[in-house]
Motif scaffolding. Sequence first.
Motif, PDB file in Angstrom:
ATOM      1  N   LYS A 125      -7.284  47.316 -71.633  1.00  0.00           N
ATOM      2  CA  LYS A 125      -7.998  48.423 -71.492  1.00  0.00           C
ATOM      3  C   LYS A 125      -7.487  49.285 -70.306  1.00  0.00           C
ATOM      4  CE  LYS A 125     -11.127  47.892 -75.140  1.00  0.00           C
ATOM      5  NZ  LYS A 125     -11.389  48.664 -76.283  1.00  0.00           N
TER       6      LYS A 125
ATOM      7  N   GLU B 203     -13.221  52.865 -70.364  1.00  0.00           N
ATOM      8  CA  GLU B 203     -12.175  51.890 -70.947  1.00  0.00           C
ATOM      9  C   GLU B 203     -11.680  52.101 -72.052  1.00  0.00           C
ATOM     10  OE1 GLU B 203     -12.797  48.056 -68.788  1.00  0.00           O
ATOM     11  OE2 GLU B 203     -12.765  49.032 -66.850  1.00  0.00           O
ATOM     12  N   LEU B 204     -10.506  52.322 -72.182  1.00  0.00           N
ATOM     13  CA  LEU B 204     -10.037  52.493 -73.633  1.00  0.00           C
ATOM     14  C   LEU B 204      -8.545  51.975 -73.914  1.00  0.00           C
ATOM     15  CD1 LEU B 204     -10.856  56.364 -74.495  1.00  0.00           C
ATOM     16  CD2 LEU B 204     -12.247  54.410 -75.036  1.00  0.00           C
ATOM     17  N   SER B 205      -8.246  51.446 -75.076  1.00  0.00           N
ATOM     18  CA  SER B 205      -7.075  50.915 -75.146  1.00  0.00           C
ATOM     19  C   SER B 205      -5.905  52.009 -75.324  1.00  0.00           C
ATOM     20  CB  SER B 205      -6.985  50.054 -76.235  1.00  0.00           C
ATOM     21  OG  SER B 205      -7.100  50.682 -77.655  1.00  0.00           O
TER      22      SER B 205
ATOM     23  N   GLU C  58      -6.599  53.525 -78.857  1.00  0.00           N
ATOM     24  CA  GLU C  58      -7.858  54.185 -78.909  1.00  0.00           C
ATOM     25  C   GLU C  58      -7.591  55.604 -78.306  1.00  0.00           C
ATOM     26  OE1 GLU C  58     -11.376  51.114 -78.535  1.00  0.00           O
ATOM     27  OE2 GLU C  58     -10.411  51.587 -76.742  1.00  0.00           O
TER      28      GLU C  58
END
Length: 521
Positions: free
Chosen positions: A306, A314-316, A319
């Motif tokens: 992330k 918090e994103l991958s 995503e």
Amino acid sequence: MARFMGTETEYGISTPEDPYLSQIITSTHAVVAFAAVNTGARTRWDFENEAPLKDTRGFDLRRYRTVPVVDPNAMGVANVVIDNGARFYVDHAHPEYASPECDNAWDAMIWDAAGDVVMNQAVADVAELTQQGISILDKHDPCPPLKIYKNNVDGKGASYGSHENYQYSRKTDFEVMSQGLIPFFVTRQVIIGAGRIGLGEAGDTPGFQISQRADYFYQELSLETTLNRGIINTRDEPHANAVHFRRMHTIIGDANMSQTANFLKLGMTKLVMDAIEKGVDFSDLKLSTPVEDLRTISRDLSLNVKIKLVDGRELSALEILGIYRERVSATDEVDEKVIALWGEVLDLLAEDPLKTAHLLDWTAKWSLIKSYLDRGADISDPKLALIDLQYSDIDPAKSLYHALVRKGRMKTLVSQEEIDFAAKNPPKNSRAYFRGRVVSRFGESITAVSWQTMVLNLGEASAKISLSEVDGMNREVAGDLVENAETVAELVAGLSEHGVHVEGIRTQHNLQGEINKPHLH
């Protein structure tokens, strides 16, 4: 507005029989041999409209230095414009293929792949001349056999580019465009990465990573392309009507063998730029540390890491790319193909990255390397680095990529026949049609050429034709004029009669000073 686009690929080049031979010399051999065998004439590049040091942020470094005059016949300055409207030339120590302008991602993918055909032809031409004991470079021996690679690193700390170019409106706010693209450019590597053995610029830390280029960027915005590279390149050199257009000169992508990865690279970027120009807001995806995130994502083969956004989320990478996909919209069938394939690839990557090994370069390469690791090989084994290199070999008989295609383990989108056609014929919907067909029919009468101009030799004088409109002089507009003219003088007369801008006739002596200006890359 059509989103005209194209690519510039600097190919890796080597001479296994003489590994210390200068790549500037070998690259010059490749271009000059191709010109000698296939065109009968080398074409000088018209540098009048080049402005590589002009920055979109409002300054121009050119006014702070004296620009030398470069002999166009000097070693390392070889240049030829070919029948498909592309430019094939020496850029620094690499043979470079700059594809013709296309109005959609599907065609752009095909004409990019045509560069491999051109390079393979150049290798064959060099070999043929060498076999005959012919050196076409003064004071140099015939060139030993060449090897060409479609990659981005030399294994010694240097990286060379695979650039993309997208036309967009000058009315579009550059800050909005760049900030909307940065999170996308940082994360799209999980789809378009070419894969690389080695971590760090020199690759001296053992490991495998997703992108070949991630280790070579140091800031968000920069005019530089060889040092202190920025995620967004700020060059303001539209190669078009500068009143109306800019060019997003994109230097952060990898060179792709996979047709799927290349199509998505071009098509996804086009859709995101479309959305930004339509007013779609991507500001909520602003990253806290985008340069650091480039490397973090490139080293995470699970795609689970992330990264932190400015708003605290918090994103991958998957995503973030999914959010981009949700916000873009299709305007034609090519866009629809891109969106559908984009979704398919994201779903497979989320399940297991290796489920895309038949579609994407980095996972195909990782699958090959992992099979050796699973049998006990060490990641630092030089044989694995050789797999990395051989994958990008453009010789179909030697390339691991092409071996996967033959075995049905790598999906292709178009046939080799379509790519071969594109290597010899220009796209029909842009000015590249006029450029390519004039080169094919009247190549020896071209004194100089650029993306925006063509200078034709009429004997005692010359005529300069303006090609500033990228969608002008396409097959519909110029087809009959080019194909029906029997001489170059007849072509110029026909252009003038049809309202095409042809500058006043000038003598060869006066023209010479204009076409010897250097290209600062």
